[in-house]
Design a protein around this motif. Structure first.
Motif, PDB file in Angstrom:
ATOM      1  N   SER A 235    -108.613  -1.016  -5.017  1.00 26.23           N
ATOM      2  CA  SER A 235    -108.396   0.213  -3.731  1.00 26.23           C
ATOM      3  C   SER A 235    -106.899  -0.067  -3.177  1.00 26.23           C
ATOM      4  CB  SER A 235    -109.471   0.102  -3.026  1.00 26.23           C
ATOM      5  OG  SER A 235    -110.797   0.290  -3.429  1.00 26.23           O
TER       6      SER A 235
ATOM      7  N   TYR B 214    -118.400  -1.329  -6.070  1.00 26.99           N
ATOM      8  CA  TYR B 214    -118.356  -0.013  -5.539  1.00 26.99           C
ATOM      9  C   TYR B 214    -117.490   0.943  -6.131  1.00 26.99           C
ATOM     10  CZ  TYR B 214    -116.012  -2.833  -2.018  1.00 26.99           C
ATOM     11  OH  TYR B 214    -115.179  -3.662  -1.548  1.00 26.99           O
TER      12      TYR B 214
ATOM     13  N   PHE C 101    -117.058  -4.396   5.982  1.00 25.81           N
ATOM     14  CA  PHE C 101    -118.535  -4.059   6.022  1.00 25.81           C
ATOM     15  C   PHE C 101    -119.145  -4.470   7.080  1.00 25.81           C
ATOM     16  CE2 PHE C 101    -117.186  -4.835   1.424  1.00 25.81           C
ATOM     17  CZ  PHE C 101    -118.092  -4.132   0.943  1.00 25.81           C
TER      18      PHE C 101
ATOM     19  N   CYS D 255    -115.518  -8.714   3.134  1.00 26.16           N
ATOM     20  CA  CYS D 255    -114.362  -7.882   3.779  1.00 26.16           C
ATOM     21  C   CYS D 255    -115.065  -7.755   5.200  1.00 26.16           C
ATOM     22  CB  CYS D 255    -114.094  -6.589   2.946  1.00 26.16           C
ATOM     23  SG  CYS D 255    -113.119  -5.736   3.718  1.00 26.16           S
TER      24      CYS D 255
ATOM     25  N   CYS E 187    -106.395  -1.799   0.206  1.00 26.04           N
ATOM     26  CA  CYS E 187    -107.377  -2.941   0.548  1.00 26.04           C
ATOM     27  C   CYS E 187    -106.605  -4.137   0.181  1.00 26.04           C
ATOM     28  CB  CYS E 187    -108.202  -2.912  -0.872  1.00 26.04           C
ATOM     29  SG  CYS E 187    -109.339  -4.549  -0.901  1.00 26.04           S
TER      30      CYS E 187
ATOM     31  N   PRO F 126    -107.833  -7.391   0.684  1.00 22.22           N
ATOM     32  CA  PRO F 126    -108.136  -8.466  -0.576  1.00 22.22           C
ATOM     33  C   PRO F 126    -107.675  -8.074  -1.826  1.00 22.22           C
ATOM     34  CG  PRO F 126    -109.958  -7.771   1.281  1.00 22.22           C
ATOM     35  CD  PRO F 126    -108.824  -7.198   1.476  1.00 22.22           C
TER      36      PRO F 126
ATOM     37  N   CYS G 150    -109.932   2.353   3.484  1.00 26.26           N
ATOM     38  CA  CYS G 150    -109.879   2.387   2.012  1.00 26.26           C
ATOM     39  C   CYS G 150    -110.673   3.229   1.524  1.00 26.26           C
ATOM     40  CB  CYS G 150    -110.098   1.042   1.461  1.00 26.26           C
ATOM     41  SG  CYS G 150    -111.835   0.575   1.737  1.00 26.26           S
TER      42      CYS G 150
ATOM     43  N   PRO H  63    -113.227   3.349  -0.639  1.00 24.84           N
ATOM     44  CA  PRO H  63    -114.947   3.102  -0.983  1.00 24.84           C
ATOM     45  C   PRO H  63    -115.674   3.281   0.579  1.00 24.84           C
ATOM     46  CG  PRO H  63    -113.546   1.273  -1.669  1.00 24.84           C
ATOM     47  CD  PRO H  63    -112.615   2.374  -1.311  1.00 24.84           C
ATOM     48  N   VAL H  64    -114.719   2.974   1.557  1.00 26.15           N
ATOM     49  CA  VAL H  64    -115.256   3.431   3.012  1.00 26.15           C
ATOM     50  C   VAL H  64    -115.504   4.838   3.230  1.00 26.15           C
ATOM     51  CG1 VAL H  64    -114.733   2.929   5.487  1.00 26.15           C
ATOM     52  CG2 VAL H  64    -114.823   0.944   3.932  1.00 26.15           C
TER      53      VAL H  64
HETATM   54  S1  SF4 Z   1    -112.582  -5.202   0.174  1.00 20.55           S
HETATM   55 FE1  SF4 Z   1    -110.997  -3.540   0.054  1.00 20.55          FE
HETATM   56  S2  SF4 Z   1    -111.951  -1.857  -1.003  1.00 20.55           S
HETATM   57 FE2  SF4 Z   1    -113.543  -3.278  -0.389  1.00 20.55          FE
HETATM   58  S3  SF4 Z   1    -114.332  -2.514   1.884  1.00 20.55           S
HETATM   59 FE3  SF4 Z   1    -112.728  -4.100   1.902  1.00 20.55          FE
HETATM   60  S4  SF4 Z   1    -110.832  -3.049   2.147  1.00 20.55           S
HETATM   61 FE4  SF4 Z   1    -112.077  -1.516   1.102  1.00 20.55          FE
END
Ligand code: SF4
Length: 329
Positions: free
Chosen positions: A271, A198, A91, A88, A274, A276, A54, A56-57
């Motif tokens: 995102s 983020y 992380f 998630c 993503c 979630p 995604c 942010p990563v």
């Molecule tokens: S929750 Fe979604 S946007 Fe956040 S790190 Fe996980 S996959 Fe990426």
């Protein structure tokens, strides 16, 4: 020479930076932070990271690459930040992804932060971090206590209406310096922005969404301005418990703001790619339809999202709110 610990301005930086910074500084280390996200940082991150990740990563990879000059980089494996809930899996895997994909980095401090069983397990994570750094256990305990205090102060500033970067600036100030006084801001129509911290607080990822809304004459609130009790209470209205902490906060925040007549519109930021977000976005959208009445904007962002499209949709959204305000509805 003072050891420099690098912290990327990405992922859970907006919630936990004051806590981590205080911990390292109390151990006598110097904290260095990557700059604000830019196109260059994103491009660097996208080159290092797998395509499927995604946005942010990818951005977080770019921030890590900015910290090459540090002596170590703090990349905790975040498993759970709240008892009985996870965050998630990206992380959890992020430090290992960085280790595999990025070359020539300083040593990574990859301590596990896992509060799934008990809130108190946070000390175990700090204690392990202190051990990796070779610090005296008594000093580590003192630094941990101070770090918790800094986190509490940061959370309370957010709940008083500050955005994270302003709360970070006020971190060292006396408690009375933490209240929003600007009357002109307080009297503006209020819009709620819901999304992963983020995404919504990173001006590059969100294309300055919050600033654009403020410039258009609105006051912006997010889920982070609400207390844990409020978020849990409203998330508890769902038929099933959400076990992703950030998704639970976002849904609880959206449900609270949808029930609040003082909130004139709601923006949900997601995102692309993503998992979630696809679920929480759908839930929020269903509640918007069910509870009716408020203008709603759903923005899904990735590195290919055009700014012009976002600005146009935002203008349509704010026009709709202004029309309603003008007609008294
Ligand atoms: S929750 Fe979604 S946007 Fe956040 S790190 Fe996980 S996959 Fe990426």
């Amino acid at each position: 020479m003072t050891i420099k610990i690098g912290i990327p301005r990405a992922l859970l930086f907006y919630q936990y930076f004051p806590m981590w910074k205080t911990f390292f500084e109390k151990l006598g280390l110097q904290v260095v932070v990557s700059g604000h996200t830019t196109k260059g940082i994103l491009e660097k991150g996208a080159r290092l990271c797998v395509d499927e990740a995604c946005l942010p990563v990818k951005v977080a990879f770019g921030h890590v690459a900015e910290l090459k000059e540090a002596d170590s980089i703090f990349l905790p494996r975040l498993v759970s930040v709240s008892p009985g809930e996870y965050i998630c899996p990206k992380f959890l895997g992020f430090p290992d992804m960085v280790k595999q994909c990025a070359q020539d980095l300083p040593p990574l401090i990859m301590t596990n932060f896992n509060q799934y069983r008990r809130e108190g397990d946070l000390y175990a994570a700090f204690s392990e971090t202190g051990r990796v750094l070779g610090s005296n256990p008594a000093k580590v305990y003192f630094a941990y206590r101070e770090a918790l205090r800094a986190h509490k102060r940061h959370t309370s500033l957010l709940q008083r209406g500050y955005m994270p970067e302003d709360a970070v600036k006020l971190a060292g100030e006396p408690p009375e310096k933490g209240s929003l006084e600007q009357e002109d801001v307080r009297s503006r129509p209020v819009v709620a922005v819901i999304g992963h911290p983020y995404n919504i607080y990173d001006g590059f990822i969100s294309m300055n969404l919050i600033k654009r809304l403020e410039k258009a004459g609105f006051r912006v609130v997010t889920q982070d301005h609400l207390s844990e009790e409020t978020l849990r209470h409203h998330a508890g209205r769902l038929p099933k418990k959400l076990f992703w902490t950030l998704g639970r906060n976002m849904t609880g925040g959206a449900l609270h703001y949808l029930s609040d007549p003082g909130i004139k519109g709601l923006v949900h930021v997601a995102s692309f790619a993503c998992g979630p977000d696809s679920m929480t976005g759908e839930l929020i959208e269903r509640f918007v339809r069910r509870m009716g009445g408020k203008p709603f904007l759903n923005l899904t962002l990735d590195e290919h999202t055009g700014e012009a499209g976002v600005v146009t949709r935002l203008e349509a959204f704010t026009d709709m709110i202004n029309l309603r305000l003008a007609s008294g509805s």
